[in-house]
Design a protein around this motif. Sequence first.
Motif, PDB file in Angstrom:
ATOM      1  N   GLU A 155       0.744  -1.242  -0.011  1.00 35.23           N
ATOM      2  CA  GLU A 155      -0.119  -0.068  -0.020  1.00 35.23           C
ATOM      3  C   GLU A 155       1.016   1.132  -0.187  1.00 35.23           C
ATOM      4  N   LEU A 156       0.480   2.385  -0.796  1.00 39.17           N
ATOM      5  CA  LEU A 156       0.999   3.459  -0.717  1.00 39.17           C
ATOM      6  C   LEU A 156       1.115   4.138   0.641  1.00 39.17           C
ATOM      7  N   SER A 157       2.045   5.026   0.903  1.00 37.25           N
ATOM      8  CA  SER A 157       2.338   5.965   2.201  1.00 37.25           C
ATOM      9  C   SER A 157       1.140   6.760   2.162  1.00 37.25           C
ATOM     10  N   GLU A 158       0.831   7.490   3.172  1.00 34.67           N
ATOM     11  CA  GLU A 158      -0.288   8.598   3.208  1.00 34.67           C
ATOM     12  C   GLU A 158       0.057   9.797   2.321  1.00 34.67           C
ATOM     13  N   ASP A 159       1.534  10.116   2.228  1.00 40.61           N
ATOM     14  CA  ASP A 159       1.899  11.032   1.525  1.00 40.61           C
ATOM     15  C   ASP A 159       1.837  10.938  -0.079  1.00 40.61           C
ATOM     16  N   GLN A 160       1.976   9.492  -0.444  1.00 40.52           N
ATOM     17  CA  GLN A 160       1.903   9.062  -1.841  1.00 40.52           C
ATOM     18  C   GLN A 160       0.436   9.017  -2.052  1.00 40.52           C
ATOM     19  N   GLU A 161      -0.495   8.629  -1.413  1.00 38.94           N
ATOM     20  CA  GLU A 161      -1.916   8.559  -1.391  1.00 38.94           C
ATOM     21  C   GLU A 161      -2.299  10.284  -2.002  1.00 38.94           C
ATOM     22  N   MET A 162      -1.779  11.098  -1.020  1.00 44.71           N
ATOM     23  CA  MET A 162      -2.155  12.693  -1.160  1.00 44.71           C
ATOM     24  C   MET A 162      -1.704  13.023  -2.651  1.00 44.71           C
ATOM     25  N   LEU A 163      -0.421  12.684  -3.079  1.00 41.85           N
ATOM     26  CA  LEU A 163       0.267  12.923  -4.223  1.00 41.85           C
ATOM     27  C   LEU A 163      -0.681  12.419  -5.431  1.00 41.85           C
ATOM     28  N   LYS A 164      -1.093  11.125  -5.322  1.00 43.29           N
ATOM     29  CA  LYS A 164      -1.829  10.710  -6.320  1.00 43.29           C
ATOM     30  C   LYS A 164      -3.190  11.277  -6.450  1.00 43.29           C
ATOM     31  N   ASP A 165      -3.794  11.495  -5.297  1.00 35.96           N
ATOM     32  CA  ASP A 165      -5.234  12.169  -5.540  1.00 35.96           C
ATOM     33  C   ASP A 165      -5.151  13.682  -5.964  1.00 35.96           C
ATOM     34  N   ALA A 166      -4.159  14.378  -5.484  1.00 38.45           N
ATOM     35  CA  ALA A 166      -3.709  15.881  -5.901  1.00 38.45           C
ATOM     36  C   ALA A 166      -3.704  15.804  -7.338  1.00 38.45           C
ATOM     37  N   LEU A 167      -2.575  14.999  -7.999  1.00 36.40           N
ATOM     38  CA  LEU A 167      -2.314  14.858  -9.450  1.00 36.40           C
ATOM     39  C   LEU A 167      -3.798  14.404 -10.275  1.00 36.40           C
ATOM     40  N   TRP A 223      23.323 -13.570 -15.689  1.00 33.49           N
ATOM     41  CA  TRP A 223      24.078 -14.468 -15.646  1.00 33.49           C
ATOM     42  C   TRP A 223      25.642 -14.428 -16.237  1.00 33.49           C
ATOM     43  N   SER A 224      25.828 -13.052 -16.421  1.00 31.31           N
ATOM     44  CA  SER A 224      27.139 -12.721 -16.884  1.00 31.31           C
ATOM     45  C   SER A 224      27.898 -11.654 -15.740  1.00 31.31           C
ATOM     46  N   GLY A 225      27.128 -11.148 -14.766  1.00 30.17           N
ATOM     47  CA  GLY A 225      27.580 -10.401 -13.678  1.00 30.17           C
ATOM     48  C   GLY A 225      27.806  -9.018 -14.407  1.00 30.17           C
ATOM     49  N   ALA A 226      27.336  -8.766 -15.396  1.00 25.81           N
ATOM     50  CA  ALA A 226      27.503  -7.220 -15.781  1.00 25.81           C
ATOM     51  C   ALA A 226      26.861  -6.402 -14.830  1.00 25.81           C
ATOM     52  N   ALA A 227      27.709  -5.423 -14.426  1.00 23.54           N
ATOM     53  CA  ALA A 227      27.708  -4.248 -13.532  1.00 23.54           C
ATOM     54  C   ALA A 227      26.546  -3.134 -14.343  1.00 23.54           C
ATOM     55  N   ALA A 228      25.799  -2.604 -13.636  1.00 19.61           N
ATOM     56  CA  ALA A 228      24.919  -1.667 -14.122  1.00 19.61           C
ATOM     57  C   ALA A 228      24.794  -0.469 -13.150  1.00 19.61           C
ATOM     58  N   ALA A 229      24.984   0.636 -13.860  1.00 17.08           N
ATOM     59  CA  ALA A 229      24.787   1.903 -13.310  1.00 17.08           C
ATOM     60  C   ALA A 229      23.182   2.375 -13.041  1.00 17.08           C
ATOM     61  N   LEU A 230      22.545   2.241 -11.829  1.00 11.42           N
ATOM     62  CA  LEU A 230      21.349   2.304 -11.647  1.00 11.42           C
ATOM     63  C   LEU A 230      20.782   3.491 -10.942  1.00 11.42           C
ATOM     64  N   PRO A 231      19.594   3.821 -10.827  1.00 15.46           N
ATOM     65  CA  PRO A 231      18.743   5.227 -10.181  1.00 15.46           C
ATOM     66  C   PRO A 231      18.998   4.855  -8.577  1.00 15.46           C
ATOM     67  N   ASP A 232      19.365   5.697  -8.087  1.00 18.75           N
ATOM     68  CA  ASP A 232      19.082   5.861  -6.624  1.00 18.75           C
ATOM     69  C   ASP A 232      17.479   5.918  -6.260  1.00 18.75           C
ATOM     70  N   ALA A 233      16.978   5.047  -5.573  1.00 17.06           N
ATOM     71  CA  ALA A 233      15.657   4.795  -5.414  1.00 17.06           C
ATOM     72  C   ALA A 233      15.149   5.595  -4.204  1.00 17.06           C
ATOM     73  N   GLY A 234      16.029   5.759  -3.154  1.00 18.79           N
ATOM     74  CA  GLY A 234      15.618   6.204  -1.826  1.00 18.79           C
ATOM     75  C   GLY A 234      15.127   5.320  -1.003  1.00 18.79           C
ATOM     76  N   ALA A 235      14.422   5.563  -0.086  1.00 22.38           N
ATOM     77  CA  ALA A 235      13.673   4.569   0.678  1.00 22.38           C
ATOM     78  C   ALA A 235      12.067   4.440   0.077  1.00 22.38           C
ATOM     79  N   THR A 236      11.747   3.136   0.490  1.00 23.89           N
ATOM     80  CA  THR A 236      10.228   3.016   0.038  1.00 23.89           C
ATOM     81  C   THR A 236       9.550   2.171   1.256  1.00 23.89           C
ATOM     82  N   ALA A 237       8.405   2.223   1.525  1.00 22.89           N
ATOM     83  CA  ALA A 237       7.749   1.356   2.402  1.00 22.89           C
ATOM     84  C   ALA A 237       7.184   0.239   1.787  1.00 22.89           C
ATOM     85  N   ILE A 238       7.093   0.126   0.314  1.00 22.23           N
ATOM     86  CA  ILE A 238       6.657  -1.022  -0.382  1.00 22.23           C
ATOM     87  C   ILE A 238       7.590  -2.358   0.044  1.00 22.23           C
ATOM     88  N   SER A 239       7.090  -3.233   0.189  1.00 24.80           N
ATOM     89  CA  SER A 239       7.827  -4.386   0.446  1.00 24.80           C
ATOM     90  C   SER A 239       7.107  -5.680  -0.021  1.00 24.80           C
TER      91      SER A 239
END
Length: 726
Positions: A4-16, A328-344
């Motif tokens: 479930e989304l956080s309260e702030d994320q629900e507010m963002l979703k509703d506003a948008l 399967w080849s161990g290729a390294a990837a530059a990935l975005p910083d996701a920050g924290a998330t309550a989704i699990s």
Amino acid sequence: MNLELSEDQEMLKDALTRAFAKASPPARIREAEGSGHDAVTWQAFVEMGLPLLRVAEAHGGAGASLMDAVVVAEVFGEFAPVIPALDVIVAARLLARLGGNVAGIAEGKIAALALRPGDGAAQLIAAAGVCDSVLFVSGAEVRVAAGPFGEPEANIGSSAARRIVLGPDIGTALASGPDAVAAYEAAIDEWKLLNAAATASAARKAILLAADYAKERHAFGRPIGGYQGLAHPLAEAHCEVEGAALLVWRTVEALSNGTAEAGAMVRMSAWWAAEACRPAVIKAMRVFGGYGMTMEYDAQIYFRRVTQWSLLAGNPDDDLPVIADRLWSGAAAALPDAGATAISFEYPESALQIAATVRAIFADHATFERREQQFVSDDFFDPELYRKLAAINLLYPDWPVEHGGSACDRFSVSAIKKVFTEFDWGHVVISVSDMLGKMVLHFGSEEAKAEILPRLAAAEAYAALGYSEPSCGSDIFAARTKAVRDGDDWVIDGQKMFTSQGHLAQYALMLTRTGEDKHGGVTLFALPLDAAGYRCDEIKTIGNERTNTTFYEGVRVSDVYRLGEVNGGVKVLAAALTMEQGSGDHYVGAIKNMLEGAVEWARGAQRGGGPAIENPGIRAGLARSAVRLEVVDVLSRRTAWGAGVDKPRKHYGPTAKLFGSESWVKCGSELMALAAPDTLLQGFTATGRIEQDYRRSVPSTIYAGTSEVQRSIVAEAGLGLPRTRT
């Protein structure tokens, strides 16, 4: 575990949502498509501060997490406004990260990200016609080219797309070196993930629009949504699209936690969104018939948007070798910083600890000899393992302590089942016994509880299902096996098919007809199978599994074994069927087993003059199955979450069952061909595991409710369509 989304994320979703509903209704979308940009909606987007959503606070942005951006992408996909929302969010973050000035973007200027390196060739940029700048990589530099760009070109998405040339002599250098290039590559992966979220959301909206139309539109005297030929394809698309959305969420979690597979999962999300959503919007558009092909109906908007979004970066299959490299080849990837998330999607720590206890038992029990024995088994019966689990009250972990369980929650039960799948160990015997035990616990007499529950809990007795009959198949309410009252007893006469544990069980969860009404005239029993008149004849399936046809001739059973009210079997069955169709864990394990076998084969086999694992076609095939495995897993975990937090939806289990069993068939077929002809040979080998699971995959679409039944349930419970079964 939290989906479930956080309260702030629900507010963002509703506003948008409110902002887009007001600023970008379908009429304005049609008007804006003429120029490829909706200035009014863009201004509303800018006033909400969303262009700098992912820019750090130190640079004037909101410093929002990747999950916050996914929420924005999903609302964007639902409304499909004609603005470059995702392009700007990603480009602004990259610009700020590399030291560029984002003040102009905060005020409404538009920056976009080139999805391919600038090598001097022309490439399509979706927002180029309204862009003030485009960021691109060329060699070791990230460069910025200033607009205006190109000439207007008609395109399927009605965007401001232009083909523009980008190269080492275009624009100015923003930053250079490995870190700058890595930042650009991370931005590409972030765009792909957000684009996948928007694509899945748009496809879901198209499906819901089609479902609403199918409820209202009548043909041949009934709503068209009541016809399986329409409802079933729509339900199947709904499953695949929900899987796409959940896979994006799972990927955000993996990025946030630094999971090793996170890089592969980004590209999995992108590929699956394209693979699932383009066919889905076509199915949705066809529901409207000829009207759906007209520009006056909204269905075509989503068809065109999803097509463009899913193909902007090129052929989606180009992501398959990247997935393979990262897995399967161990290729390294530059990935975005996701920050924290309550989704699990992970089970709570308490559940993981209980699962670890069971895993330790398996680690000791699952010797090579036993694994081979389990592989060749036709009934998956392992009484020694069951006794080990019973000794620590974890054979039926969520049973009450007084009845031999540990009063575990649903998360723990699901986590334990995952251990069975890890070791590719059959779970069907105790699953059916668990079902009978719970029916006795909730609907049985005190005498039945006192006799049956201790025997089951101690692994001294097991159960079978007495549902299907030769004449009724999946329509279990058409059962003809009769139970006739005789004093304090009942006398049962009839025949059951596919009684899979009938040769080793001591009890059967027995469905009988006790009245004339089809649904109101059935009664269930916990039938002891040592009664006179019971006979069990073996049947072998294509999967080398044993099932049985069972006969009941004058079988006498005391009324104390009745479950629920006389002629009240519907209530008991509803509870039992919810359990039977409540998870896709089994399919996760089966597909994982096949995929691991295929990778093992590919590492050792030779194809085309080199190792099979290096063959591009083979790597792509392995990647396709790896993606389906992840989608089956997220759908299964959603089912576990819904049950664990007591927020179940009726279609969660059937969705996991339908997509899981059909994916087992799909992956089995593809992996059989991938490693052919080695997969034609049987035995306890890497390819032999694929061969056997392929044979077992087909019956999985029948057992526990056919795929057709699951499609009907998803259509009715997930999409609100009229009942398709009469």
